[in-house]
Design an enzyme around this catalytic site. Sequence first.
Site, PDB file in Angstrom:
ATOM      1  N   ASP A   1    -100.662  92.905  51.719  1.00 45.73           N
ATOM      2  CA  ASP A   1    -100.935  91.484  51.476  1.00 45.73           C
ATOM      3  C   ASP A   1    -101.241  90.740  52.779  1.00 45.73           C
ATOM      4  OD1 ASP A   1    -101.394  89.194  50.081  1.00 45.73           O
ATOM      5  OD2 ASP A   1     -99.351  88.929  49.348  1.00 45.73           O
TER       6      ASP A   1
ATOM      7  N   HIS B   1    -103.666  87.592  49.141  1.00 44.36           N
ATOM      8  CA  HIS B   1    -103.750  86.852  47.879  1.00 44.36           C
ATOM      9  C   HIS B   1    -104.091  85.378  48.087  1.00 44.36           C
ATOM     10  CE1 HIS B   1     -99.408  85.642  48.460  1.00 44.36           C
ATOM     11  NE2 HIS B   1     -99.834  84.566  47.843  1.00 44.36           N
TER      12      HIS B   1
ATOM     13  N   SER C   1     -97.140  80.806  51.168  1.00 39.27           N
ATOM     14  CA  SER C   1     -97.742  82.130  51.327  1.00 39.27           C
ATOM     15  C   SER C   1     -98.749  82.138  52.472  1.00 39.27           C
ATOM     16  CB  SER C   1     -98.458  82.534  50.035  1.00 39.27           C
ATOM     17  OG  SER C   1     -97.550  82.748  48.997  1.00 39.27           O
TER      18      SER C   1
END
Length: 322
Positions: free
Chosen positions: A120, A88, A189
Amino acid sequence: MSKSVLSSPVSLRFSRWFSVGLLTLGLLGLRVDANPIEVLPTQFNREEQTSIDVYQAASPAVVTIGNGRGTGSGTFIRPEGLILTNEHVVRGSRNGQVQVRTADGSTYTGDVIAVDRLNDLALVRLRDTGGATFPTVPLASESGIRVGQQVYAIGSPFGLSGTLTTGILSRIAPNGDLQTDAAINPGNSGGPLLNSRGELIGVNKAILTSGRGNLGIGFATSATVAQAFIAQNLNNAPLVASQPTGPRLGVAVDPQTLVIQEVQTGSLASRIGLQPGDRLVGLNGRRLANLEQLLDYLDTRPRSARLTIGRGRQLAEIPVQF
């Protein structure tokens, strides 16, 4: 007749001040001697020193990644410039390219070479490095990942690169995801979750929130899952794409118009005759509302599908065997 000698008021004041000053200095001297200033120890305690050592070893290998919409983090896992991050973080990158800023402030263009939406994960390879080599972080084996161990997260929360937070590994989910109470915020992230040996045990990817905000529970994809992903895609060519659909199809699609921009040579898409300019219209007899539907379907690892393609004013349904 003898004369009396009298001191002037100024002399008297000076004498008093001098005496008081001597007494004060004496008292101060006694106080200092009696209560010397305590000097703090020159060494850190064991827990502090471990945090310092982990940060000094790993932070040079942590990068900030920009995709044109926001920033995330990543970790060098190969000295030639291969970076592990989240899918992402690179999603929506223009032509499959992202901007990478290293810990020393250098900037590079990176090509997305593999994505795994289910877990992910993504791999980015730097281009035009001039033969430079980069510091790396080793990946932990399964034995280096244990509930209760101290963990360390490094990343760029809110763009603040090189930020360290600490906590414990709270839980390992049935799917292998790691749960931690180390503070993880937007921008973390894709960054590493590390053990006390400085090994990457996970790739930070999400936080649990409610209407009251961050609940202090974060999640990371386990290094054991990442190792298999890396081994499978280490030598991939770049996914030249505005929105990569992954190696299963091998096309670059504009996420707004669903028009195919590029088709990778030798890919499944090229073998079934897809061409740049074709438009993705439907999947298995249903109209595609957005690219997310196709990506989610591909994540289920189907054996076959029926794609409806628009070419000019004509529509064609193309069977696909994966």
